[in-house]
Design a protein around this motif. Structure first.
Motif, PDB file in Angstrom:
ATOM      1  N   ASP A  12       0.836  -1.395  -0.010  1.00 41.07           N
ATOM      2  CA  ASP A  12      -0.106  -0.029   0.094  1.00 41.07           C
ATOM      3  C   ASP A  12       1.028   1.443  -0.085  1.00 41.07           C
ATOM      4  O   ASP A  12       0.730   2.122  -0.935  1.00 41.07           O
ATOM      5  CB  ASP A  12      -1.097  -0.059   1.190  1.00 41.07           C
ATOM      6  N   ASN A  13       1.890   1.185   0.876  1.00 40.43           N
ATOM      7  CA  ASN A  13       2.679   2.257   0.752  1.00 40.43           C
ATOM      8  C   ASN A  13       3.475   2.510  -0.428  1.00 40.43           C
ATOM      9  O   ASN A  13       3.596   3.697  -0.867  1.00 40.43           O
ATOM     10  CB  ASN A  13       3.760   2.338   2.212  1.00 40.43           C
ATOM     11  N   LEU A  14       3.947   1.396  -0.968  1.00 38.14           N
ATOM     12  CA  LEU A  14       4.933   1.545  -2.422  1.00 38.14           C
ATOM     13  C   LEU A  14       3.956   2.178  -3.356  1.00 38.14           C
ATOM     14  O   LEU A  14       4.146   2.946  -4.229  1.00 38.14           O
ATOM     15  CB  LEU A  14       5.229   0.161  -2.631  1.00 38.14           C
ATOM     16  N   GLU A  15       2.528   1.491  -3.549  1.00 39.97           N
ATOM     17  CA  GLU A  15       1.609   2.184  -4.254  1.00 39.97           C
ATOM     18  C   GLU A  15       1.167   3.732  -4.229  1.00 39.97           C
ATOM     19  O   GLU A  15       1.238   4.318  -5.299  1.00 39.97           O
ATOM     20  CB  GLU A  15       0.352   1.358  -4.253  1.00 39.97           C
ATOM     21  N   LEU A  16       1.220   4.213  -3.048  1.00 38.56           N
ATOM     22  CA  LEU A  16       0.954   5.636  -2.921  1.00 38.56           C
ATOM     23  C   LEU A  16       2.250   6.463  -3.081  1.00 38.56           C
ATOM     24  O   LEU A  16       2.082   7.374  -3.832  1.00 38.56           O
ATOM     25  CB  LEU A  16       0.734   5.639  -1.288  1.00 38.56           C
ATOM     26  N   ALA A  31      12.210  -1.627  -4.730  1.00 40.79           N
ATOM     27  CA  ALA A  31      12.751  -2.863  -4.064  1.00 40.79           C
ATOM     28  C   ALA A  31      11.870  -3.131  -2.887  1.00 40.79           C
ATOM     29  O   ALA A  31      11.443  -2.265  -2.151  1.00 40.79           O
ATOM     30  CB  ALA A  31      14.187  -2.762  -3.950  1.00 40.79           C
ATOM     31  N   MET A  32      11.554  -4.403  -2.779  1.00 41.48           N
ATOM     32  CA  MET A  32      10.829  -4.713  -1.638  1.00 41.48           C
ATOM     33  C   MET A  32      11.572  -5.127  -0.340  1.00 41.48           C
ATOM     34  O   MET A  32      11.070  -5.761   0.786  1.00 41.48           O
ATOM     35  CB  MET A  32       9.933  -5.985  -1.881  1.00 41.48           C
ATOM     36  N   ILE A 106       1.810   8.498   5.354  1.00 43.85           N
ATOM     37  CA  ILE A 106       2.512   9.191   4.297  1.00 43.85           C
ATOM     38  C   ILE A 106       1.538  10.229   3.968  1.00 43.85           C
ATOM     39  O   ILE A 106       0.333   9.897   3.645  1.00 43.85           O
ATOM     40  CB  ILE A 106       3.150   8.484   3.099  1.00 43.85           C
ATOM     41  N   ASP A 107       2.095  11.592   4.046  1.00 41.05           N
ATOM     42  CA  ASP A 107       0.976  12.971   3.729  1.00 41.05           C
ATOM     43  C   ASP A 107       1.898  13.034   2.144  1.00 41.05           C
ATOM     44  O   ASP A 107       2.838  13.634   2.231  1.00 41.05           O
ATOM     45  CB  ASP A 107       1.132  13.970   4.676  1.00 41.05           C
TER      46      ASP A 107
END
Length: 122
Positions: A12-16, A31-32, A106-107
Protein backbone atom coordinates in the motif's frame (compact mmCIF):
# COMPACT_ATOMS: atom_id res chain seq x y z
CA UNK A 1 13.99 13.58 -15.54
CA UNK A 2 14.96 12.68 -11.98
CA UNK A 3 14.86 9.02 -11.00
CA UNK A 4 14.01 7.64 -7.57
CA UNK A 5 14.55 4.29 -5.92
CA UNK A 6 11.81 3.33 -3.47
CA UNK A 7 12.84 0.74 -0.88
CA UNK A 8 9.56 -0.23 0.76
CA UNK A 9 8.07 -3.61 1.67
CA UNK A 10 4.45 -2.53 2.20
CA UNK A 11 2.41 -2.77 -0.99
CA UNK A 12 0.00 0.00 0.00
CA UNK A 13 2.79 2.44 0.86
CA UNK A 14 4.67 1.50 -2.30
CA UNK A 15 1.57 2.13 -4.40
CA UNK A 16 0.98 5.54 -2.77
CA UNK A 17 4.61 6.65 -3.13
CA UNK A 18 4.68 5.46 -6.75
CA UNK A 19 1.47 7.38 -7.47
CA UNK A 20 2.93 10.58 -5.97
CA UNK A 21 6.18 10.31 -7.92
CA UNK A 22 4.37 9.52 -11.14
CA UNK A 23 1.99 12.48 -10.65
CA UNK A 24 4.97 14.84 -10.34
CA UNK A 25 6.85 13.41 -13.32
CA UNK A 26 9.55 11.39 -11.57
CA UNK A 27 10.77 8.05 -12.85
CA UNK A 28 11.21 5.35 -10.24
CA UNK A 29 12.04 1.76 -9.54
CA UNK A 30 11.33 -0.16 -6.38
CA UNK A 31 12.70 -2.83 -4.11
CA UNK A 32 10.82 -4.85 -1.49
CA UNK A 33 13.81 -5.64 0.72
CA UNK A 34 16.91 -3.92 2.01
CA UNK A 35 19.47 -5.95 0.08
CA UNK A 36 17.48 -5.72 -3.14
CA UNK A 37 17.35 -1.95 -2.65
CA UNK A 38 21.05 -1.69 -1.94
CA UNK A 39 21.89 -3.73 -5.04
CA UNK A 40 19.56 -1.63 -7.21
CA UNK A 41 21.19 1.55 -5.88
CA UNK A 42 24.56 0.17 -7.00
CA UNK A 43 23.38 -0.66 -10.50
CA UNK A 44 20.82 2.08 -11.17
CA UNK A 45 22.46 5.12 -9.53
CA UNK A 46 19.17 6.87 -8.71
CA UNK A 47 19.01 10.62 -8.07
CA UNK A 48 17.48 9.94 -4.64
CA UNK A 49 16.24 7.09 -2.46
CA UNK A 50 13.08 6.81 -0.39
CA UNK A 51 13.98 4.30 2.34
CA UNK A 52 11.66 2.47 4.69
CA UNK A 53 13.37 1.72 8.00
CA UNK A 54 11.49 -1.50 8.86
CA UNK A 55 12.35 -4.00 6.14
CA UNK A 56 12.04 -7.81 6.11
CA UNK A 57 15.71 -8.75 5.69
CA UNK A 58 17.99 -6.00 6.96
CA UNK A 59 16.87 -2.76 8.55
CA UNK A 60 16.79 0.53 6.72
CA UNK A 61 19.54 1.79 9.00
CA UNK A 62 21.73 -1.10 7.82
CA UNK A 63 20.90 -0.26 4.21
CA UNK A 64 21.79 3.37 4.91
CA UNK A 65 25.12 2.37 6.47
CA UNK A 66 25.95 0.24 3.40
CA UNK A 67 24.98 3.08 1.06
CA UNK A 68 27.13 5.58 2.94
CA UNK A 69 30.10 3.18 3.09
CA UNK A 70 30.09 2.55 -0.68
CA UNK A 71 31.81 5.04 -2.96
CA UNK A 72 29.23 4.71 -5.75
CA UNK A 73 26.26 5.43 -3.46
CA UNK A 74 27.57 7.51 -0.58
CA UNK A 75 26.38 10.85 -1.95
CA UNK A 76 22.89 9.77 -3.10
CA UNK A 77 20.29 11.69 -1.06
CA UNK A 78 18.27 9.36 1.17
CA UNK A 79 14.90 10.21 2.70
CA UNK A 80 13.86 7.90 5.53
CA UNK A 81 10.19 7.02 5.62
CA UNK A 82 9.20 5.43 8.86
CA UNK A 83 6.55 4.88 11.46
CA UNK A 84 9.24 5.41 14.12
CA UNK A 85 8.01 8.56 15.77
CA UNK A 86 9.65 8.38 19.17
CA UNK A 87 11.55 11.34 20.53
CA UNK A 88 15.02 11.40 19.01
CA UNK A 89 14.34 8.97 16.15
CA UNK A 90 14.50 11.69 13.50
CA UNK A 91 17.81 12.96 14.87
CA UNK A 92 19.28 9.44 15.01
CA UNK A 93 18.43 8.82 11.37
CA UNK A 94 19.73 12.22 10.27
CA UNK A 95 22.95 11.63 12.24
CA UNK A 96 23.28 8.22 10.57
CA UNK A 97 23.31 9.86 7.15
CA UNK A 98 19.73 10.45 6.03
CA UNK A 99 19.05 13.71 4.25
CA UNK A 100 15.40 13.79 5.24
CA UNK A 101 12.77 12.13 7.36
CA UNK A 102 9.09 11.52 6.64
CA UNK A 103 6.75 10.01 9.21
CA UNK A 104 4.16 7.43 8.25
CA UNK A 105 1.31 7.49 7.56
CA UNK A 106 2.48 9.22 4.41
CA UNK A 107 1.18 12.69 3.63
CA UNK A 108 1.56 13.20 -0.15
CA UNK A 109 2.19 16.95 0.22
CA UNK A 110 5.04 16.40 2.69
CA UNK A 111 6.60 13.67 0.54
CA UNK A 112 6.77 15.84 -2.56
CA UNK A 113 7.92 18.91 -0.60
CA UNK A 114 10.81 16.91 0.90
CA UNK A 115 11.82 15.52 -2.48
CA UNK A 116 11.67 18.88 -4.20
CA UNK A 117 13.65 20.60 -1.44
CA UNK A 118 16.41 17.97 -1.81
CA UNK A 119 16.63 18.25 -5.51
CA UNK A 120 16.66 22.05 -5.31
CA UNK A 121 19.64 21.86 -2.92
CA UNK A 122 21.68 19.20 -4.74
Amino acid sequence: MKRALIIEDNDDNLELISFILNAYGYEYSSAMSGMEGYNKALTEHPDFILLDIQLPDISGTEVLAKLRATEATKSIPVIAMTSYAMAGDREKLMDAGCNGYIEKPIDPEIVIQQIQSFLDNT
